[in-house]
Design a protein around this motif. Structure first.
Motif, PDB file in Angstrom:
ATOM      1  N   PHE A  47       0.851  -1.179   0.000  1.00 44.42           N
ATOM      2  CA  PHE A  47       0.000   0.000   0.000  1.00 44.42           C
ATOM      3  C   PHE A  47       0.890   1.233   0.000  1.00 44.42           C
ATOM      4  O   PHE A  47       2.078   1.150   0.307  1.00 44.42           O
ATOM      5  CB  PHE A  47      -0.892   0.031   1.247  1.00 44.42           C
ATOM      6  CG  PHE A  47      -1.921  -1.072   1.271  1.00 44.42           C
ATOM      7  CD1 PHE A  47      -3.184  -0.854   0.758  1.00 44.42           C
ATOM      8  CD2 PHE A  47      -1.607  -2.313   1.794  1.00 44.42           C
ATOM      9  CE1 PHE A  47      -4.128  -1.871   0.767  1.00 44.42           C
ATOM     10  CE2 PHE A  47      -2.539  -3.329   1.813  1.00 44.42           C
ATOM     11  CZ  PHE A  47      -3.808  -3.106   1.300  1.00 44.42           C
ATOM     12  N   THR A  48       0.309   2.372  -0.337  1.00 43.32           N
ATOM     13  CA  THR A  48       0.993   3.646  -0.210  1.00 43.32           C
ATOM     14  C   THR A  48       0.084   4.578   0.568  1.00 43.32           C
ATOM     15  O   THR A  48      -1.123   4.638   0.307  1.00 43.32           O
ATOM     16  CB  THR A  48       1.316   4.258  -1.585  1.00 43.32           C
ATOM     17  OG1 THR A  48       2.162   3.360  -2.307  1.00 43.32           O
ATOM     18  CG2 THR A  48       2.023   5.595  -1.445  1.00 43.32           C
ATOM     19  N   VAL A  49       0.673   5.304   1.517  1.00 42.03           N
ATOM     20  CA  VAL A  49      -0.069   6.276   2.304  1.00 42.03           C
ATOM     21  C   VAL A  49       0.435   7.665   1.917  1.00 42.03           C
ATOM     22  O   VAL A  49       1.634   7.951   2.007  1.00 42.03           O
ATOM     23  CB  VAL A  49       0.119   6.030   3.817  1.00 42.03           C
ATOM     24  CG1 VAL A  49      -0.630   7.082   4.623  1.00 42.03           C
ATOM     25  CG2 VAL A  49      -0.336   4.626   4.187  1.00 42.03           C
ATOM     26  N   LEU A  50      -0.485   8.508   1.476  1.00 42.32           N
ATOM     27  CA  LEU A  50      -0.183   9.896   1.138  1.00 42.32           C
ATOM     28  C   LEU A  50      -0.696  10.774   2.269  1.00 42.32           C
ATOM     29  O   LEU A  50      -1.840  10.612   2.708  1.00 42.32           O
ATOM     30  CB  LEU A  50      -0.885  10.298  -0.154  1.00 42.32           C
ATOM     31  CG  LEU A  50      -0.602   9.448  -1.383  1.00 42.32           C
ATOM     32  CD1 LEU A  50      -1.542   9.809  -2.508  1.00 42.32           C
ATOM     33  CD2 LEU A  50       0.833   9.619  -1.810  1.00 42.32           C
ATOM     34  N   THR A  51       0.122  11.691   2.726  1.00 42.71           N
ATOM     35  CA  THR A  51      -0.283  12.588   3.799  1.00 42.71           C
ATOM     36  C   THR A  51       0.155  14.003   3.452  1.00 42.71           C
ATOM     37  O   THR A  51       1.267  14.208   2.969  1.00 42.71           O
ATOM     38  CB  THR A  51       0.366  12.177   5.138  1.00 42.71           C
ATOM     39  OG1 THR A  51       0.108  10.794   5.363  1.00 42.71           O
ATOM     40  CG2 THR A  51      -0.177  12.987   6.292  1.00 42.71           C
ATOM     41  N   GLY A  52      -0.732  14.957   3.707  1.00 47.98           N
ATOM     42  CA  GLY A  52      -0.358  16.342   3.485  1.00 47.98           C
ATOM     43  C   GLY A  52      -1.543  17.274   3.513  1.00 47.98           C
ATOM     44  O   GLY A  52      -2.699  16.847   3.551  1.00 47.98           O
ATOM     45  N   GLU A  53      -1.239  18.552   3.507  1.00 50.04           N
ATOM     46  CA  GLU A  53      -2.277  19.576   3.506  1.00 50.04           C
ATOM     47  C   GLU A  53      -2.602  19.964   2.069  1.00 50.04           C
ATOM     48  O   GLU A  53      -1.698  20.197   1.261  1.00 50.04           O
ATOM     49  CB  GLU A  53      -1.829  20.808   4.288  1.00 50.04           C
ATOM     50  CG  GLU A  53      -2.951  21.821   4.434  1.00 50.04           C
ATOM     51  CD  GLU A  53      -2.659  22.896   5.462  1.00 50.04           C
ATOM     52  OE1 GLU A  53      -2.680  24.068   5.078  1.00 50.04           O
ATOM     53  OE2 GLU A  53      -2.412  22.543   6.622  1.00 50.04           O
ATOM     54  N   LEU A  54      -3.885  20.018   1.786  1.00 47.61           N
ATOM     55  CA  LEU A  54      -4.361  20.430   0.470  1.00 47.61           C
ATOM     56  C   LEU A  54      -5.110  21.745   0.621  1.00 47.61           C
ATOM     57  O   LEU A  54      -5.767  21.992   1.635  1.00 47.61           O
ATOM     58  CB  LEU A  54      -5.267  19.354  -0.127  1.00 47.61           C
ATOM     59  CG  LEU A  54      -4.588  17.985  -0.320  1.00 47.61           C
ATOM     60  CD1 LEU A  54      -5.599  16.954  -0.786  1.00 47.61           C
ATOM     61  CD2 LEU A  54      -3.426  18.093  -1.282  1.00 47.61           C
ATOM     62  N   THR A  55      -5.025  22.582  -0.396  1.00 48.86           N
ATOM     63  CA  THR A  55      -5.579  23.929  -0.306  1.00 48.86           C
ATOM     64  C   THR A  55      -7.097  23.965  -0.247  1.00 48.86           C
ATOM     65  O   THR A  55      -7.670  24.852   0.383  1.00 48.86           O
ATOM     66  CB  THR A  55      -5.113  24.795  -1.488  1.00 48.86           C
ATOM     67  OG1 THR A  55      -5.454  24.138  -2.705  1.00 48.86           O
ATOM     68  CG2 THR A  55      -3.617  25.023  -1.428  1.00 48.86           C
ATOM     69  N   ASP A  56      -7.745  23.017  -0.925  1.00 48.44           N
ATOM     70  CA  ASP A  56      -9.206  23.015  -0.955  1.00 48.44           C
ATOM     71  C   ASP A  56      -9.707  21.710  -1.568  1.00 48.44           C
ATOM     72  O   ASP A  56      -8.912  20.823  -1.883  1.00 48.44           O
ATOM     73  CB  ASP A  56      -9.739  24.225  -1.732  1.00 48.44           C
ATOM     74  CG  ASP A  56      -9.141  24.348  -3.128  1.00 48.44           C
ATOM     75  OD1 ASP A  56      -8.702  23.327  -3.705  1.00 48.44           O
ATOM     76  OD2 ASP A  56      -9.109  25.467  -3.659  1.00 48.44           O
ATOM     77  N   GLN A  57     -11.011  21.606  -1.759  1.00 50.24           N
ATOM     78  CA  GLN A  57     -11.606  20.397  -2.315  1.00 50.24           C
ATOM     79  C   GLN A  57     -11.176  20.169  -3.767  1.00 50.24           C
ATOM     80  O   GLN A  57     -11.070  19.031  -4.209  1.00 50.24           O
ATOM     81  CB  GLN A  57     -13.126  20.465  -2.233  1.00 50.24           C
ATOM     82  CG  GLN A  57     -13.648  20.269  -0.828  1.00 50.24           C
ATOM     83  CD  GLN A  57     -13.477  18.845  -0.349  1.00 50.24           C
ATOM     84  OE1 GLN A  57     -14.182  17.961  -0.816  1.00 50.24           O
ATOM     85  NE2 GLN A  57     -12.568  18.621   0.562  1.00 50.24           N
ATOM     86  N   ALA A  58     -10.907  21.229  -4.510  1.00 49.03           N
ATOM     87  CA  ALA A  58     -10.443  21.077  -5.890  1.00 49.03           C
ATOM     88  C   ALA A  58      -9.082  20.374  -5.912  1.00 49.03           C
ATOM     89  O   ALA A  58      -8.833  19.513  -6.762  1.00 49.03           O
ATOM     90  CB  ALA A  58     -10.363  22.428  -6.584  1.00 49.03           C
ATOM     91  N   ALA A  59      -8.212  20.719  -4.978  1.00 47.14           N
ATOM     92  CA  ALA A  59      -6.896  20.064  -4.892  1.00 47.14           C
ATOM     93  C   ALA A  59      -7.063  18.591  -4.524  1.00 47.14           C
ATOM     94  O   ALA A  59      -6.392  17.720  -5.089  1.00 47.14           O
ATOM     95  CB  ALA A  59      -6.006  20.775  -3.880  1.00 47.14           C
ATOM     96  N   LEU A  60      -7.970  18.297  -3.592  1.00 42.09           N
ATOM     97  CA  LEU A  60      -8.238  16.909  -3.222  1.00 42.09           C
ATOM     98  C   LEU A  60      -8.767  16.139  -4.428  1.00 42.09           C
ATOM     99  O   LEU A  60      -8.321  15.026  -4.711  1.00 42.09           O
ATOM    100  CB  LEU A  60      -9.242  16.846  -2.073  1.00 42.09           C
ATOM    101  CG  LEU A  60      -9.717  15.450  -1.662  1.00 42.09           C
ATOM    102  CD1 LEU A  60      -8.548  14.577  -1.208  1.00 42.09           C
ATOM    103  CD2 LEU A  60     -10.786  15.555  -0.583  1.00 42.09           C
ATOM    104  N   SER A  61      -9.672  16.736  -5.160  1.00 43.61           N
ATOM    105  CA  SER A  61     -10.218  16.097  -6.359  1.00 43.61           C
ATOM    106  C   SER A  61      -9.117  15.829  -7.386  1.00 43.61           C
ATOM    107  O   SER A  61      -9.082  14.764  -8.009  1.00 43.61           O
ATOM    108  CB  SER A  61     -11.304  16.982  -6.972  1.00 43.61           C
ATOM    109  OG  SER A  61     -11.834  16.394  -8.130  1.00 43.61           O
ATOM    110  N   GLY A  62      -8.193  16.769  -7.532  1.00 47.57           N
ATOM    111  CA  GLY A  62      -7.076  16.585  -8.459  1.00 47.57           C
ATOM    112  C   GLY A  62      -6.196  15.412  -8.067  1.00 47.57           C
ATOM    113  O   GLY A  62      -5.778  14.621  -8.910  1.00 47.57           O
ATOM    114  N   VAL A  63      -5.914  15.284  -6.772  1.00 46.79           N
ATOM    115  CA  VAL A  63      -5.108  14.155  -6.290  1.00 46.79           C
ATOM    116  C   VAL A  63      -5.836  12.843  -6.540  1.00 46.79           C
ATOM    117  O   VAL A  63      -5.261  11.876  -7.048  1.00 46.79           O
ATOM    118  CB  VAL A  63      -4.759  14.321  -4.790  1.00 46.79           C
ATOM    119  CG1 VAL A  63      -4.168  13.041  -4.219  1.00 46.79           C
ATOM    120  CG2 VAL A  63      -3.802  15.486  -4.594  1.00 46.79           C
TER     121      VAL A  63
END
Length: 85
Positions: A47-63
């Protein structure tokens, strides 16, 4: 009340996203500079775990869209509690 829900998601927030499979560190830029940490379970599953702060929901959607494009099954998306520095 739907209108009150938006307040929790319209600004920066920290997330932890778990996917099945491996992501090379070079993908960090395309994944909003999230920390990429491989996780090998005792049964051999990777598995891979990604952790970090995203600027908004658009950034989350992009990821999430990038992970979809990489054909990595998304196991979990967790919004982490806010921390006061």
């Amino acid at each position: 009340m739907i209108s009150s829900l938006g307040a929790d998601f319209d600004g920066p927030a920290a997330y932890q996203i778990t996917v099945r499979g491996t992501i090379a560190p070079e993908w960090a830029d395309r994944l909003e500079s999230m920390t990429i940490k491989p996780l090998l379970r005792d049964d051999g599953a990777v598995f891979t775990v990604l952790t970090g702060e995203l600027t908004d929901q658009a950034a989350l959607s992009g990821v999430l869209n990038t992970l979809y494009d990489l054909r990595l099954p998304i196991i979990a998306v967790d919004k982490l509690p806010a921390t006061n520095h």
